[in-house]
Design an enzyme around this catalytic site. Structure first.
Site, PDB file in Angstrom:
ATOM      1  N   GLN A   4       2.904   9.819   1.094  1.00  0.00           N
ATOM      2  CA  GLN A   4       4.179   9.103   0.989  1.00  0.00           C
ATOM      3  C   GLN A   4       4.928   9.423  -0.307  1.00  0.00           C
ATOM      4  O   GLN A   4       6.081   9.034  -0.466  1.00  0.00           O
ATOM      5  CB  GLN A   4       3.965   7.587   1.100  1.00  0.00           C
ATOM      6  CG  GLN A   4       3.479   7.175   2.481  1.00  0.00           C
ATOM      7  CD  GLN A   4       3.334   5.685   2.582  1.00  0.00           C
ATOM      8  OE1 GLN A   4       2.337   5.111   2.170  1.00  0.00           O
ATOM      9  NE2 GLN A   4       4.355   5.020   3.120  1.00  0.00           N
TER      10      GLN A   4
ATOM     11  N   CYS B  93       6.461  -0.096   7.262  1.00  0.00           N
ATOM     12  CA  CYS B  93       5.968   1.046   6.501  1.00  0.00           C
ATOM     13  C   CYS B  93       7.107   1.584   5.637  1.00  0.00           C
ATOM     14  O   CYS B  93       8.227   1.742   6.121  1.00  0.00           O
ATOM     15  CB  CYS B  93       5.478   2.127   7.456  1.00  0.00           C
ATOM     16  SG  CYS B  93       4.886   3.601   6.618  1.00  0.00           S
ATOM     17  N   LEU B  94       6.807   1.862   4.384  1.00  0.00           N
ATOM     18  CA  LEU B  94       7.841   2.368   3.469  1.00  0.00           C
ATOM     19  C   LEU B  94       8.426   3.692   3.950  1.00  0.00           C
ATOM     20  O   LEU B  94       9.546   4.039   3.603  1.00  0.00           O
ATOM     21  CB  LEU B  94       7.244   2.565   2.070  1.00  0.00           C
ATOM     22  CG  LEU B  94       6.749   1.291   1.369  1.00  0.00           C
ATOM     23  CD1 LEU B  94       6.005   1.662   0.092  1.00  0.00           C
ATOM     24  CD2 LEU B  94       7.895   0.350   1.075  1.00  0.00           C
TER      25      LEU B  94
ATOM     26  N   HIS C 244      -4.139   1.043   7.861  1.00  0.00           N
ATOM     27  CA  HIS C 244      -2.781   1.605   7.850  1.00  0.00           C
ATOM     28  C   HIS C 244      -2.721   2.806   6.889  1.00  0.00           C
ATOM     29  O   HIS C 244      -2.218   3.881   7.247  1.00  0.00           O
ATOM     30  CB  HIS C 244      -1.800   0.501   7.426  1.00  0.00           C
ATOM     31  CG  HIS C 244      -0.364   0.932   7.291  1.00  0.00           C
ATOM     32  ND1 HIS C 244       0.657   0.371   8.029  1.00  0.00           N
ATOM     33  CD2 HIS C 244       0.228   1.872   6.509  1.00  0.00           C
ATOM     34  CE1 HIS C 244       1.808   0.950   7.706  1.00  0.00           C
ATOM     35  NE2 HIS C 244       1.578   1.864   6.776  1.00  0.00           N
ATOM     36  N   GLU C 245      -3.264   2.612   5.676  1.00  0.00           N
ATOM     37  CA  GLU C 245      -3.173   3.676   4.668  1.00  0.00           C
ATOM     38  C   GLU C 245      -4.076   4.861   5.029  1.00  0.00           C
ATOM     39  O   GLU C 245      -3.714   6.015   4.792  1.00  0.00           O
ATOM     40  CB  GLU C 245      -3.528   3.133   3.281  1.00  0.00           C
ATOM     41  CG  GLU C 245      -2.619   2.004   2.786  1.00  0.00           C
ATOM     42  CD  GLU C 245      -1.139   2.331   2.842  1.00  0.00           C
ATOM     43  OE1 GLU C 245      -0.770   3.514   2.679  1.00  0.00           O
ATOM     44  OE2 GLU C 245      -0.329   1.408   3.079  1.00  0.00           O
TER      45      GLU C 245
ATOM     46  N   HIS D 279      -2.362   7.132   7.313  1.00  0.00           N
ATOM     47  CA  HIS D 279      -1.432   8.043   6.629  1.00  0.00           C
ATOM     48  C   HIS D 279      -2.127   9.346   6.224  1.00  0.00           C
ATOM     49  O   HIS D 279      -1.528  10.425   6.253  1.00  0.00           O
ATOM     50  CB  HIS D 279      -0.855   7.391   5.365  1.00  0.00           C
ATOM     51  CG  HIS D 279       0.367   6.557   5.598  1.00  0.00           C
ATOM     52  ND1 HIS D 279       1.525   7.071   6.122  1.00  0.00           N
ATOM     53  CD2 HIS D 279       0.614   5.250   5.360  1.00  0.00           C
ATOM     54  CE1 HIS D 279       2.435   6.102   6.190  1.00  0.00           C
ATOM     55  NE2 HIS D 279       1.914   4.979   5.755  1.00  0.00           N
TER      56      HIS D 279
ATOM     57  N   GLY E 289       0.843  -1.190   0.000  1.00  0.00           N
ATOM     58  CA  GLY E 289       0.000   0.000   0.000  1.00  0.00           C
ATOM     59  C   GLY E 289       0.872   1.231   0.000  1.00  0.00           C
ATOM     60  O   GLY E 289       2.013   1.197   0.463  1.00  0.00           O
TER      61      GLY E 289
HETATM   62 ZN    ZN Z   1       2.844   3.195   5.831  1.00  0.00          ZN
END
Ligand code: ZN
Length: 148
Positions: free
Chosen positions: A55, A93-94, A135-136, A139, A50
């Site tokens: 991000q 997480c990226l 999670h997304e 963000h 995701g």
């Molecule tokens: Zn993340």
């Protein structure tokens, strides 16, 4: 399509900001479509499941995901109902590289969102899909796993 730089916690303040809703006149625009394509490409290039717009340094409420059924993009997503049952799993997480955090999430959720062309969609999600969506969506509200 092109990949974009992934923002990193402690370096990019946009990750801590609340993203704004995509407006009716923005649906179907070349800019929004290009952003979505770039997000999908960036997500695959970084082996993510995701990727939310903040991000890639864009403060808009949309995210891309692929939990095994191909790429999907949700615009202006909202979790509209939550199960009483929760589950704790380790997440990465990226934008928080090298960190793995145990996060408690609702097991089942109902979601309202829009497609890239502005169509309203409603669906329910459970387990891994529900976790990725939560999670997304975090963000988009400036919340990261390191805050959990
Ligand atoms: Zn993340």
């Amino acid at each position: 399509m092109s990949t974009r730089r992934v923002t990193i916690v402690d370096k990019d303040p946009i990750l801590r900001q609340k993203a704004r809703a995509v407006q009716p006149e923005e649906f179907g625009s070349a800019e929004l479509n290009r952003l979505a394509e770039d997000m999908i490409e960036t997500m695959y290039a970084t082996d993510g499941v995701g990727l939310a717009a903040p991000q890639v340094n864009v403060g808009l409420r949309l995210f891309a995901m692929d939990t095994g059924d191909g790429p999907a993009v949700l615009v202006n997503p909202k979790v509209t109902a939550r199960s009483k049952k929760t589950a704790v799993e380790t997440e990465g997480c990226l934008s928080c590289t090298g960190q793995e955090v145990k996060v408690e999430r609702f097991r089942d959720i109902a979601v309202a969102a829009q497609t890239l062309d502005g169509q309203k969609i409603n669906f329910t999600a459970k387990d891994f899909l529900a976790r990725v969506i939560q999670h997304e969506t975090d963000h988009l509200n400036g919340i990261l796993i390191v805050d959990k």
